[in-house]
Design an enzyme around this catalytic site. Structure first.
Site, mmCIF file in Angstrom:
data_model
loop_
_atom_site.group_PDB
_atom_site.id
_atom_site.type_symbol
_atom_site.label_atom_id
_atom_site.label_comp_id
_atom_site.label_asym_id
_atom_site.label_seq_id
_atom_site.Cartn_x
_atom_site.Cartn_y
_atom_site.Cartn_z
ATOM 1 N N GLU A 100 39.388 74.922 51.730
ATOM 2 C CA GLU A 100 38.231 75.483 52.848
ATOM 3 C C GLU A 100 37.216 76.120 52.146
ATOM 4 O O GLU A 100 37.226 77.056 51.618
ATOM 5 C CB GLU A 100 39.160 76.299 53.975
ATOM 6 C CG GLU A 100 38.256 76.854 54.923
ATOM 7 C CD GLU A 100 38.756 77.799 56.048
ATOM 8 O OE1 GLU A 100 38.178 78.033 56.867
ATOM 9 O OE2 GLU A 100 39.798 78.556 55.490
ATOM 10 N N GLU A 140 40.408 79.680 65.914
ATOM 11 C CA GLU A 140 40.330 80.800 64.845
ATOM 12 C C GLU A 140 39.120 81.687 65.076
ATOM 13 O O GLU A 140 38.155 81.624 64.190
ATOM 14 C CB GLU A 140 40.352 80.125 63.208
ATOM 15 C CG GLU A 140 40.645 81.398 62.424
ATOM 16 C CD GLU A 140 40.558 81.151 60.846
ATOM 17 O OE1 GLU A 140 41.321 81.435 59.897
ATOM 18 O OE2 GLU A 140 39.614 80.279 60.800
#
Length: 251
Positions: free
Chosen positions: A133, A230
């Site tokens: 990520e 998130e």
């Protein structure tokens, strides 16, 4: 109908992980994901998942002292220990993916080679999806990868079918924007998509990105996995769940 996964690293943080799983089920989420579950016995987490019927989409390797160690030269043994631990926990709870955290580095070629070697190791240990990520440089200055382009270079170099990109719309939105085009271009390389308001990372009902347009557009590309919520609630998690109704879901 758009599906959502509750990221329990940010949502219901006042609860234990098993209780947070149950809270997510009551709120109407389709799945859950987490950051670092290791202080909770895996059998307790697995029991909550069985009780609710929610899948655990993914978890992270430990952060250590550098927000991950997998791209840090000289600490390969620790990094691989974290990878082994994450795979074991993910296997015990039937989680689908493992985010192997890179860590803060000098972004040198040596750091990148260390990252690639550790990712190749991770991919060889499991058939689960291994995720990398990019993190934006405002929140995580010095993190090893910050853009989708850097992630793609790593992905192509490692060249393993179970290595994918965690495309966090918050991080990529801050760094590069043009999210619809970027997702469409790289859809086959993406293993999970997360979202939060830009630039404050709170509930996805304001800010620079119109998720009520973006997420259905991504589904029209063929995406079927729940999107990872998130974000950091401005108040309690429950108080902020009105966005689910705005997105056509009952909270």
């Amino acid at each position: 109908m758009t599906k959502f996964s509750a990221n329990l690293g940010f949502l219901w943080t006042e609860l234990s992980l098993p209780d947070a799983v149950r809270a997510a089920a009551r709120a109407g989420f389709d799945a859950v994901e987490c950051h670092w579950p290791y202080d909770v016995p895996a059998d307790e987490t697995a029991a909550a998942l069985r009780d609710t019927g929610l899948p655990m989409l993914g978890l992270n390797t430990r952060r250590g002292d550098l927000n991950g160690l997998s791209a840090v030269p000289g600490r390969e043994a620790e990094a691989r220990g974290f990878i082994d631990e994450a795979i074991a926990y993910a296997t015990a709870i039937d989680a689908g993916a493992i985010h192997v955290m890179a860590g803060f580095t000098d972004q040198s070629s040596g750091a990148e080679q260390t990252y690639r070697d550790n990712l190749a190791y991770a991919c060889a240990q499991t058939d689960k999806t291994i995720l990398i990520e990019p993190l934006n440089t405002f929140d995580a200055p010095g993190y090893h990868i910050a853009t989708i382009d850097q992630a793609l270079d790593t992905l192509q170099a490692v060249a393993q079918p179970n290595l994918k990109i965690m495309f966090d719309c918050y991080h990529i939105g801050i760094m590069q924007g043009d999210l619809t085009r970027r997702i469409k271009t790289h859809l086959g390389d993406i293993g999970h998509i997360q979202f939060a308001a830009v630039p404050d990372r709170t509930e996805p009902v304001h800010g620079e990105i119109n998720y009520q347009n973006l997420l259905p557009a991504v589904e029209d590309m063929g995406w079927q996995t729940p999107f990872g919520a998130e974000y950091k609630p401005r108040g309690s998690t429950e108080e902020g769940l009105g966005w689910m109704a705005d997105f056509g879901r009952c909270s």
